[in-house]
Write an enzyme that holds these catalytic residues in place. Structure first.
Site, PDB file in Angstrom:
ATOM      1  N   GLY A  25      45.206  30.219  30.558  1.00 45.39           N
ATOM      2  CA  GLY A  25      44.916  31.649  30.566  1.00 45.39           C
ATOM      3  C   GLY A  25      46.176  32.482  30.652  1.00 45.39           C
ATOM      4  N   ARG A  29      52.293  30.524  31.934  1.00 45.14           N
ATOM      5  CA  ARG A  29      52.088  29.081  32.082  1.00 45.14           C
ATOM      6  C   ARG A  29      52.311  28.387  30.743  1.00 45.14           C
ATOM      7  NH1 ARG A  29      47.159  28.348  35.310  1.00 45.14           N
ATOM      8  NH2 ARG A  29      48.586  28.936  36.981  1.00 45.14           N
ATOM      9  N   ARG A  48      51.246  41.514  22.410  1.00 41.97           N
ATOM     10  CA  ARG A  48      50.565  41.805  23.675  1.00 41.97           C
ATOM     11  C   ARG A  48      51.001  40.881  24.807  1.00 41.97           C
ATOM     12  NH1 ARG A  48      46.643  42.648  19.696  1.00 41.97           N
ATOM     13  NH2 ARG A  48      45.815  44.779  19.649  1.00 41.97           N
ATOM     14  N   ARG A  92      41.518  24.038  26.540  1.00 39.69           N
ATOM     15  CA  ARG A  92      41.754  25.042  27.580  1.00 39.69           C
ATOM     16  C   ARG A  92      42.107  24.350  28.886  1.00 39.69           C
ATOM     17  NH1 ARG A  92      41.292  28.704  31.453  1.00 39.69           N
ATOM     18  NH2 ARG A  92      39.604  28.551  32.972  1.00 39.69           N
ATOM     19  N   SER A  95      42.009  27.166  36.034  1.00 36.77           N
ATOM     20  CA  SER A  95      41.603  26.919  37.411  1.00 36.77           C
ATOM     21  C   SER A  95      40.119  27.239  37.560  1.00 36.77           C
ATOM     22  CB  SER A  95      42.429  27.767  38.379  1.00 36.77           C
ATOM     23  OG  SER A  95      42.265  29.143  38.095  1.00 36.77           O
ATOM     24  N   ASP A 209      40.037  26.543  44.292  1.00 39.16           N
ATOM     25  CA  ASP A 209      39.265  27.091  45.410  1.00 39.16           C
ATOM     26  C   ASP A 209      38.027  26.230  45.642  1.00 39.16           C
ATOM     27  OD1 ASP A 209      40.441  30.064  45.934  1.00 39.16           O
ATOM     28  OD2 ASP A 209      40.510  29.558  43.801  1.00 39.16           O
ATOM     29  N   ARG A 222      49.196  24.696  44.025  1.00 38.55           N
ATOM     30  CA  ARG A 222      48.735  25.014  42.673  1.00 38.55           C
ATOM     31  C   ARG A 222      49.747  24.524  41.638  1.00 38.55           C
ATOM     32  NH1 ARG A 222      44.985  29.868  42.161  1.00 38.55           N
ATOM     33  NH2 ARG A 222      44.129  30.143  44.250  1.00 38.55           N
TER      34      ARG A 222
END
Length: 242
Positions: A25, A29, A48, A92, A95, A209, A222
């Protein structure tokens, strides 16, 4: 294909886009993966701020590019990659929040199928409820890679929700009783887009989470846990790439 003006969100410069694309996302990363895992990475997109790179991994050409947050965002990029840039596969990586008590922080979840509260499937106009699903060879390759590297891995149904802060307090509890493993915000849209375009997709997420115990990974955890997911995605992409 040096440049592409038909696309609304991708403007290819300096490099081709590979047939297999790994998509986190966060575009930063994508930059991290390109700089730490790919050989001779070249940035092909900056529109963008959604960074995209192409390089080689163990001798095969792969691309990595961000997809943003939520179903509309990933569907834009996936549609353009599939339909305008001849991409065949998208993986994809992201998280998610676990809603089963036996799924630990840092575990990898592979989305075999997706439940969703998104209305995207309604636009297909089919007289049934479509179950968005992963490409099985890609899923099997990811399971194999995770096992070989002793990475905790769960395979099953996840839920893609349009809500990060869901207005129904018992939403996760209802899903958990039906065996759903985790909740996230993009995989169903990717699987639907792949189905419409006749292409292949796989979604994998790291549990950041634990929504049952209300525990969460630290920033350092993470970073380390996501590297396991990146490795599984890269090995899967490598196995699928020509």
């Amino acid at each position: 294909m040096n440049k592409q003006s038909v696309s609304a969100s991708i403007y290819v410069q300096n490099a081709e886009i590979a047939k297999t694309v790994i998509m986190p996302g966060d575009p930063l990363r994508a930059k991290f993966i390109a700089e730490h895992y790919l050989e001779n990475p070249v940035c092909f997109n900056t529109v963008r701020g959604m960074l995209g790179y192409t390089g080689t991994y163990k001798g095969k050409t792969l691309s990595v590019m961000g997809h943003g947050m939520g179903c509309p965002s990933i569907s834009i990029y996936a549609t353009e990659l599939f339909s305008q840039f001849d991409v065949e596969r998208i993986i994809r990586i992201g998280s998610a929040g676990a809603i089963q008590p036996d799924i630990d922080l840092g575990d990898l979840v592979l989305a075999m199928t997706c439940a969703t509260d998104s209305g995207m499937a309604n636009a297909l106009g089919i007289p049934c409820t479509l179950a968005p699903a992963a490409d099985y060879p890609m899923l099997a390759a990811a399971v194999k890679t995770a096992g070989q590297n002793k990475i905790g891995c769960h395979v099953g149904t996840v839920c893609t929700s349009d809500y990060f802060y869901h207005p129904q307090a018992d939403f996760n509890d209802k899903l958990a009783k039906l065996g759903v493993l985790a909740v996230e915000m993009e995989i169903a849209a990717l699987y639907l887009t792949a189905a419409v375009c006749g292409k292949k997709a796989l979604g994998m997420v790291t549990i950041s989470d634990q929504l049952v115990t209300h525990k969460a990974l630290t920033a350092l955890e993470r970073q380390e846990s996501f590297r396991d997911m990146m490795s599984v995605a890269l090995e899967t992409a490598w196995e699928m790439a020509v």
